[in-house]
Structures are given as C-alpha cells and as structure tokens.
Motif scaffolding. Structure first.
Motif, PDB file in Angstrom:
ATOM      1  N   LYS A   4     -15.960   7.722 -17.579  1.00 14.29           N
ATOM      2  CA  LYS A   4     -15.629   6.397 -18.098  1.00 14.29           C
ATOM      3  C   LYS A   4     -16.383   5.352 -17.311  1.00 14.29           C
ATOM      4  O   LYS A   4     -16.594   5.492 -16.117  1.00 14.29           O
ATOM      5  N   MET A   5     -16.760   4.319 -17.992  1.00 12.48           N
ATOM      6  CA  MET A   5     -17.417   3.217 -17.322  1.00 12.48           C
ATOM      7  C   MET A   5     -16.326   2.248 -16.848  1.00 12.48           C
ATOM      8  O   MET A   5     -15.413   1.915 -17.600  1.00 12.48           O
ATOM      9  N   THR A   6     -16.420   1.840 -15.588  1.00 16.67           N
ATOM     10  CA  THR A   6     -15.473   0.869 -15.076  1.00 16.67           C
ATOM     11  C   THR A   6     -16.224  -0.396 -14.689  1.00 16.67           C
ATOM     12  O   THR A   6     -17.374  -0.345 -14.264  1.00 16.67           O
ATOM     13  N   ILE A   7     -15.578  -1.497 -14.878  1.00 15.36           N
ATOM     14  CA  ILE A   7     -16.161  -2.788 -14.522  1.00 15.36           C
ATOM     15  C   ILE A   7     -15.521  -3.243 -13.222  1.00 15.36           C
ATOM     16  O   ILE A   7     -14.294  -3.335 -13.131  1.00 15.36           O
ATOM     17  N   ALA A   8     -16.344  -3.502 -12.243  1.00 18.90           N
ATOM     18  CA  ALA A   8     -15.835  -3.898 -10.929  1.00 18.90           C
ATOM     19  C   ALA A   8     -15.244  -5.305 -10.995  1.00 18.90           C
ATOM     20  O   ALA A   8     -15.782  -6.187 -11.665  1.00 18.90           O
ATOM     21  N   TYR A   9     -14.156  -5.492 -10.278  1.00 21.03           N
ATOM     22  CA  TYR A   9     -13.549  -6.814 -10.158  1.00 21.03           C
ATOM     23  C   TYR A   9     -14.498  -7.718  -9.375  1.00 21.03           C
ATOM     24  O   TYR A   9     -15.108  -7.302  -8.402  1.00 21.03           O
ATOM     25  N   THR A  10     -14.628  -8.923  -9.820  1.00 23.50           N
ATOM     26  CA  THR A  10     -15.495  -9.865  -9.109  1.00 23.50           C
ATOM     27  C   THR A  10     -14.735 -11.141  -8.805  1.00 23.50           C
ATOM     28  O   THR A  10     -13.862 -11.554  -9.571  1.00 23.50           O
ATOM     29  N   LYS A  11     -15.072 -11.738  -7.680  1.00 20.76           N
ATOM     30  CA  LYS A  11     -14.466 -13.012  -7.299  1.00 20.76           C
ATOM     31  C   LYS A  11     -15.340 -14.178  -7.748  1.00 20.76           C
ATOM     32  O   LYS A  11     -15.020 -15.317  -7.467  1.00 20.76           O
ATOM     33  N   LEU A  12     -16.454 -13.886  -8.419  1.00 24.48           N
ATOM     34  CA  LEU A  12     -17.361 -14.946  -8.831  1.00 24.48           C
ATOM     35  C   LEU A  12     -16.715 -15.798  -9.918  1.00 24.48           C
ATOM     36  O   LEU A  12     -16.029 -15.301 -10.797  1.00 24.48           O
ATOM     37  N   PHE A  13     -16.949 -17.080  -9.838  1.00 25.90           N
ATOM     38  CA  PHE A  13     -16.329 -18.071 -10.715  1.00 25.90           C
ATOM     39  C   PHE A  13     -17.313 -18.453 -11.809  1.00 25.90           C
ATOM     40  O   PHE A  13     -18.437 -18.848 -11.520  1.00 25.90           O
ATOM     41  N   THR A  14     -16.921 -18.337 -13.066  1.00 30.98           N
ATOM     42  CA  THR A  14     -17.829 -18.631 -14.171  1.00 30.98           C
ATOM     43  C   THR A  14     -17.936 -20.131 -14.430  1.00 30.98           C
ATOM     44  O   THR A  14     -17.024 -20.904 -14.110  1.00 30.98           O
ATOM     45  N   VAL A  15     -19.041 -20.536 -15.031  1.00 31.90           N
ATOM     46  CA  VAL A  15     -19.245 -21.938 -15.410  1.00 31.90           C
ATOM     47  C   VAL A  15     -18.219 -22.330 -16.472  1.00 31.90           C
ATOM     48  O   VAL A  15     -17.689 -23.439 -16.449  1.00 31.90           O
ATOM     49  N   GLU A  16     -17.906 -21.419 -17.385  1.00 31.78           N
ATOM     50  CA  GLU A  16     -16.922 -21.703 -18.423  1.00 31.78           C
ATOM     51  C   GLU A  16     -15.560 -22.015 -17.811  1.00 31.78           C
ATOM     52  O   GLU A  16     -14.871 -22.934 -18.243  1.00 31.78           O
ATOM     53  N   LYS A  17     -15.185 -21.244 -16.799  1.00 30.75           N
ATOM     54  CA  LYS A  17     -13.914 -21.479 -16.112  1.00 30.75           C
ATOM     55  C   LYS A  17     -13.942 -22.831 -15.385  1.00 30.75           C
ATOM     56  O   LYS A  17     -12.961 -23.568 -15.378  1.00 30.75           O
ATOM     57  N   ALA A  18     -15.083 -23.156 -14.796  1.00 28.64           N
ATOM     58  CA  ALA A  18     -15.233 -24.441 -14.106  1.00 28.64           C
ATOM     59  C   ALA A  18     -15.153 -25.597 -15.103  1.00 28.64           C
ATOM     60  O   ALA A  18     -14.543 -26.631 -14.805  1.00 28.64           O
ATOM     61  N   LEU A  19     -15.774 -25.452 -16.266  1.00 28.07           N
ATOM     62  CA  LEU A  19     -15.697 -26.496 -17.302  1.00 28.07           C
ATOM     63  C   LEU A  19     -14.243 -26.747 -17.694  1.00 28.07           C
ATOM     64  O   LEU A  19     -13.810 -27.899 -17.790  1.00 28.07           O
ATOM     65  N   THR A  20     -13.497 -25.683 -17.906  1.00 28.18           N
ATOM     66  CA  THR A  20     -12.080 -25.812 -18.258  1.00 28.18           C
ATOM     67  C   THR A  20     -11.319 -26.506 -17.138  1.00 28.18           C
ATOM     68  O   THR A  20     -10.518 -27.414 -17.390  1.00 28.18           O
ATOM     69  N   ASN A  21     -11.566 -26.099 -15.912  1.00 26.80           N
ATOM     70  CA  ASN A  21     -10.892 -26.698 -14.766  1.00 26.80           C
ATOM     71  C   ASN A  21     -11.190 -28.195 -14.672  1.00 26.80           C
ATOM     72  O   ASN A  21     -10.284 -29.001 -14.474  1.00 26.80           O
ATOM     73  N   LEU A  22     -12.456 -28.569 -14.811  1.00 24.69           N
ATOM     74  CA  LEU A  22     -12.824 -29.989 -14.722  1.00 24.69           C
ATOM     75  C   LEU A  22     -12.195 -30.801 -15.849  1.00 24.69           C
ATOM     76  O   LEU A  22     -11.643 -31.876 -15.614  1.00 24.69           O
ATOM     77  N   LYS A  23     -12.267 -30.293 -17.063  1.00 22.58           N
ATOM     78  CA  LYS A  23     -11.689 -31.016 -18.202  1.00 22.58           C
ATOM     79  C   LYS A  23     -10.183 -31.203 -18.035  1.00 22.58           C
ATOM     80  O   LYS A  23      -9.642 -32.256 -18.362  1.00 22.58           O
ATOM     81  N   ASN A  24      -9.501 -30.186 -17.513  1.00 23.88           N
ATOM     82  CA  ASN A  24      -8.054 -30.277 -17.299  1.00 23.88           C
ATOM     83  C   ASN A  24      -7.698 -31.178 -16.124  1.00 23.88           C
ATOM     84  O   ASN A  24      -6.577 -31.673 -16.037  1.00 23.88           O
ATOM     85  N   SER A  25      -8.631 -31.394 -15.209  1.00 25.57           N
ATOM     86  CA  SER A  25      -8.376 -32.199 -14.014  1.00 25.57           C
ATOM     87  C   SER A  25      -8.617 -33.686 -14.222  1.00 25.57           C
ATOM     88  O   SER A  25      -8.161 -34.496 -13.419  1.00 25.57           O
ATOM     89  N   PHE A  26      -9.312 -34.058 -15.276  1.00 28.60           N
ATOM     90  CA  PHE A  26      -9.669 -35.457 -15.496  1.00 28.60           C
ATOM     91  C   PHE A  26      -8.465 -36.389 -15.508  1.00 28.60           C
ATOM     92  O   PHE A  26      -8.560 -37.525 -15.068  1.00 28.60           O
ATOM     93  N   ILE A  27      -7.331 -35.934 -16.001  1.00 23.89           N
ATOM     94  CA  ILE A  27      -6.165 -36.816 -16.103  1.00 23.89           C
ATOM     95  C   ILE A  27      -5.653 -37.244 -14.730  1.00 23.89           C
ATOM     96  O   ILE A  27      -4.966 -38.244 -14.620  1.00 23.89           O
TER      97      ILE A  27
END
Length: 86
Positions: A4-27
C-alpha cells in the motif's frame, strides 16, 4: 503485490490554508498589522514556522493582487504589514 502506498504526515502549511486563515482574521484587524500577527500561535518546530510564514507571505501577495489588502514594509523593520482594503 499487496503493498500500500502511504502518504507521510507533513507539518508544512499550504498557501490555501494561509489564505483561509488571513481572510478569517480580517475581522480582528482594523489597522495596519504585522504579518506575524496573523500566524498561528501554536507553531513550535523551526521548519513549520518557516513554512507558515512563507505560506502567509505568498497568500498576502495574492490578496494584495486581488485588491483585498494593502501591503507595506518599513525598511528598518523587515516584517510585512497589511491592512484590509475596504
């Protein structure tokens, strides 16, 4: 072969996640704020910190390009500042 192919867990933060975080933080940010203020506070690992900052930096550039935020940087302080473009 039953391998079976397994995908390693990563701590890297995606740009998409950062976009969501920034948009939610604007308020919460009504004035110029340093990009560091938008980063998650529970990050401890050095690689993860670099990943989170890089992703938020790219996301802030994307939001500026789309006209959602204004960016500025003081030459004496190397951190990017951002404000919502109303």
């Amino acid at each position: 072969d039953n391998s079976k192919m397994t995908i390693a867990y990563t701590k890297l933060f995606t740009v998409e996640k950062a976009l969501t975080n920034l948009k939610n933080s604007f308020i919460f940010f009504k004035d110029w704020s340093y990009l560091f203020a938008f980063l998650p506070k529970n990050i401890k690992d050095r690689l993860e910190i670099k990943s989170v900052y890089a992703s938020h930096f790219v996301a802030s550039l994307e939001l500026a390009k789309e006209g959602h935020v204004l960016l500025k940087q003081d030459s004496k302080i190397n951190d990017l500042q951002m404000i919502k473009n109303d």
